[in-house]
Design an enzyme around this catalytic site. Sequence first.
Site, PDB file in Angstrom:
ATOM      1  N   HIS A  11     -13.807 -31.035  21.428  1.00 55.65           N
ATOM      2  CA  HIS A  11     -13.669 -31.810  20.416  1.00 55.65           C
ATOM      3  C   HIS A  11     -15.241 -31.919  19.676  1.00 55.65           C
ATOM      4  CE1 HIS A  11     -12.820 -35.877  18.571  1.00 55.65           C
ATOM      5  NE2 HIS A  11     -12.115 -35.127  17.615  1.00 55.65           N
ATOM      6  N   HIS A  12     -15.460 -32.093  18.555  1.00 53.78           N
ATOM      7  CA  HIS A  12     -16.555 -32.158  17.629  1.00 53.78           C
ATOM      8  C   HIS A  12     -16.296 -33.189  16.643  1.00 53.78           C
ATOM      9  CE1 HIS A  12     -18.298 -27.908  18.654  1.00 53.78           C
ATOM     10  NE2 HIS A  12     -18.284 -28.742  19.760  1.00 53.78           N
ATOM     11  N   GLU A  13     -16.577 -34.457  16.880  1.00 49.82           N
ATOM     12  CA  GLU A  13     -16.443 -35.610  15.887  1.00 49.82           C
ATOM     13  C   GLU A  13     -17.760 -35.373  15.246  1.00 49.82           C
ATOM     14  OE1 GLU A  13     -15.662 -37.145  13.203  1.00 49.82           O
ATOM     15  OE2 GLU A  13     -13.794 -37.677  14.144  1.00 49.82           O
ATOM     16  N   GLU A  30      -5.333 -31.494  10.324  1.00 49.19           N
ATOM     17  CA  GLU A  30      -4.512 -32.845  10.050  1.00 49.19           C
ATOM     18  C   GLU A  30      -4.383 -32.577   8.409  1.00 49.19           C
ATOM     19  OE1 GLU A  30      -5.399 -37.419  11.297  1.00 49.19           O
ATOM     20  OE2 GLU A  30      -6.975 -36.413  10.290  1.00 49.19           O
ATOM     21  N   GLU A  67      -4.959 -38.513   3.690  1.00 46.70           N
ATOM     22  CA  GLU A  67      -4.139 -39.471   4.606  1.00 46.70           C
ATOM     23  C   GLU A  67      -3.553 -40.575   3.673  1.00 46.70           C
ATOM     24  OE1 GLU A  67      -6.739 -40.229   8.008  1.00 46.70           O
ATOM     25  OE2 GLU A  67      -7.085 -38.018   8.167  1.00 46.70           O
ATOM     26  N   SER A 115      -3.918 -39.528 -10.812  1.00 48.12           N
ATOM     27  CA  SER A 115      -4.688 -38.126 -10.281  1.00 48.12           C
ATOM     28  C   SER A 115      -3.828 -37.843  -9.007  1.00 48.12           C
ATOM     29  CB  SER A 115      -5.962 -38.787 -10.091  1.00 48.12           C
ATOM     30  OG  SER A 115      -6.692 -37.826  -9.022  1.00 48.12           O
ATOM     31  N   GLU A 162      -1.466 -41.271  14.187  1.00 47.18           N
ATOM     32  CA  GLU A 162      -2.224 -42.270  14.542  1.00 47.18           C
ATOM     33  C   GLU A 162      -2.260 -43.538  13.689  1.00 47.18           C
ATOM     34  OE1 GLU A 162      -6.061 -39.920  13.850  1.00 47.18           O
ATOM     35  OE2 GLU A 162      -5.816 -40.420  11.892  1.00 47.18           O
ATOM     36  N   HIS A 165      -9.528 -32.024  11.652  1.00 44.88           N
ATOM     37  CA  HIS A 165      -9.261 -33.025  11.144  1.00 44.88           C
ATOM     38  C   HIS A 165     -10.227 -33.471   9.866  1.00 44.88           C
ATOM     39  CE1 HIS A 165      -5.903 -34.853  13.928  1.00 44.88           C
ATOM     40  NE2 HIS A 165      -6.064 -33.441  14.259  1.00 44.88           N
ATOM     41  N   GLU A 166      -9.423 -34.228   8.951  1.00 40.71           N
ATOM     42  CA  GLU A 166     -10.223 -34.733   7.982  1.00 40.71           C
ATOM     43  C   GLU A 166     -10.729 -33.538   7.270  1.00 40.71           C
ATOM     44  OE1 GLU A 166     -11.370 -36.314  10.887  1.00 40.71           O
ATOM     45  OE2 GLU A 166      -9.504 -37.619  10.548  1.00 40.71           O
TER      46      GLU A 166
END
Length: 660
Positions: free
Chosen positions: A361-363, A450, A158, A171, A456, A431-432
């Site tokens: 959703h699973h965070e 993502e 990100e 890098s 966001e 995501h991530e």
Amino acid sequence: MCSEKSEKYKAFSPDGQLKVQFHLENSKPFYALWKGEKLIIDSSRLGFKMNNMPDLSGNFEVVETSKSSKNKTWEQPWGEEKNIKNHYNQLQVQLYNKADNLHLNIYFRIFNDGLGFRYQIPTQTSFDYAEIKEELTEFNFAKDYSSWWIPGDPDSYEHIYNNTNISKIDSANTPVTIQAGEDSYLSIHEAALTNYAGMRLKRQSNKKHSLKCDLIPWPDGLKVKADLPLSSPWRTIQVASEPGGLIESHLILNLNEPNKLDDMSYVKPMKYVGIWWGMHIDVNTWHEGPRHGATTEEAKRYIDFASKHNIKGLLVEGWNKGWESWLSGNNIQDYTQPTDDFNIEEVVDYAKEKGVYLIGHHETGGNIPMYEKQMEQAFKYYNKLGVHAVKTGYAGQMKPEGIYHHSQFMVNHYRKVVELAHKNKIMIDAHEPIKPTGIRRTYPNMMTREGVRGMEYNAWSEGNSPEHTTVLPFTRMLAGPLDYTPGIFDILLKQHDAIRKKHAGKNYRRRVHTTLAKQLGLFVILYSPLQMASDLVENYEDHPAFKFIENVPVDWEKTHVLNGQIGDFITIARKDRNSNNWYLGAITDENPRKMDIKLDFLEKGKTYEAIIYKDGENSHWKENPTAYNIQNETFKPGDKLSLKLAPGGGAAVELKPVEE
Ligand code: NOJ
Ligand code: CA
């Protein structure tokens, strides 16, 4: 070492334009790549340093080489293009190190749109397990070319893209995009990343414009630990004469295994809205409390909107117990326990009645042991409820400690999730994530992810510049679909002003850095099979421009990049897979632009009615972002469409054939 054979082994792309060459130099393996007469990648090192066995880096002789070819067209179940041509020539090189009795095989596949090569470490006489300390693969560019890259952060992609010469890279995470002179554009990435560490590229201190493979380590510093035989991911160098050619290339997908899924009944691209932006702009919270977003009532309000506007999915974040612990360093959530104010059965039933599907959703917050303990149950729970899509998240301090998001441990975790999701008929939006490497071909339930500095960031940071989304199609998007989440109409974040004033703190004055018409253009430009219309639904109500989002498909038959310069502008036209309609998106950076677009992709003999959503005369991302016009026009194939894009602006066009 005098057994040196300076023999060179070559393979050409089917059109004869690209040439790869393999050779040994002092018994060490090297490759080089040409486009026509032009050397692009100069002699570059191949091989490995190993931990548990002698290195696979030198003392080699070529024991055998073989050549083969393939030319077959296959069909994507969903995607930017329905039919994909897989046409390449392969050179296989078998190497042997007599002194240590070690074998190494290298496969080169050369396509019209680039080169892929991979290592295969066979089971050895004395070793059936390998620990890789270092992969020696180099990319020695012929000159100090211009490049677009993000830092080689082992935990996140990100970032804002840099545009510098290669010699200024320290890098970088891949894809790295390179302009090799006037007529050559390259993208360095990898395909089929399986049971291996993610590759970033490190500039070699002793060589000005050379990048070397730098694998993300385990906590003990080793890079890959695996049973033999072991196949590395493909190292990919896409090559095109124009920047848009990189986007039209399918090399990454072609280097992946065909579809493995037995049952595809639940795999369905769709648009979605979400109880989501409200949390990012501090109107709502993920955790329970007076501003909790995920309530039964709020979900029903979103379902009503979605159902009325042809949106099939509703993402609800903050629906489960445990959100108070997120970002605390010890995220512990319960993925089968809805919050007290969210009656999930009632919501799912209500949605079903209205033809809308809940996206779960699973965070995980990066707490892998906690999540792995629950995930089987969690997917079963959703499956039982009839939830067929889940967004996963890994935002937070990684556990186990010392593990990086892009390491082999996580590559394997992300894959486990995709496989388990399939067992429970669930599509994944990660995501991530680990970056896409074409795995969606093999696991078409791995829809989108993502791995990009998305929308966001406009809510709680200085945001994304008008240029950002004109770089993404030529960089991150080359790897695969991206869940950028376009579609913010309330560009200045004016809605719910009083709540935001009270709760948003320093983020109160944040905003989006585009015009509204550009938000529409992004729906065509940024490809995602699960595509979010990300704003609060109240910001869409009574907005004529929402009709475009309502109509724009997410599954395409054909994709043409009509123009584009990296970091400046781009126009893409895509044909719907389920109708004869075409959709066109155009976006620009901070500079206004006029463009004439030749509509020669339209079907001969047909007339098209176009609805053009475009910037107003005085639109400007900064001063006047929300002004736009809708215009109707008729076109025939080959006609010219003239577009005027405002600074930070864009356009979106729907083209429907007139029924005779
Ligand atoms: C970061 C994700 O990118 C975002 O979409 C999500 O809302 C938050 N994490 C919370 O899971
Ligand atoms: Ca994120």
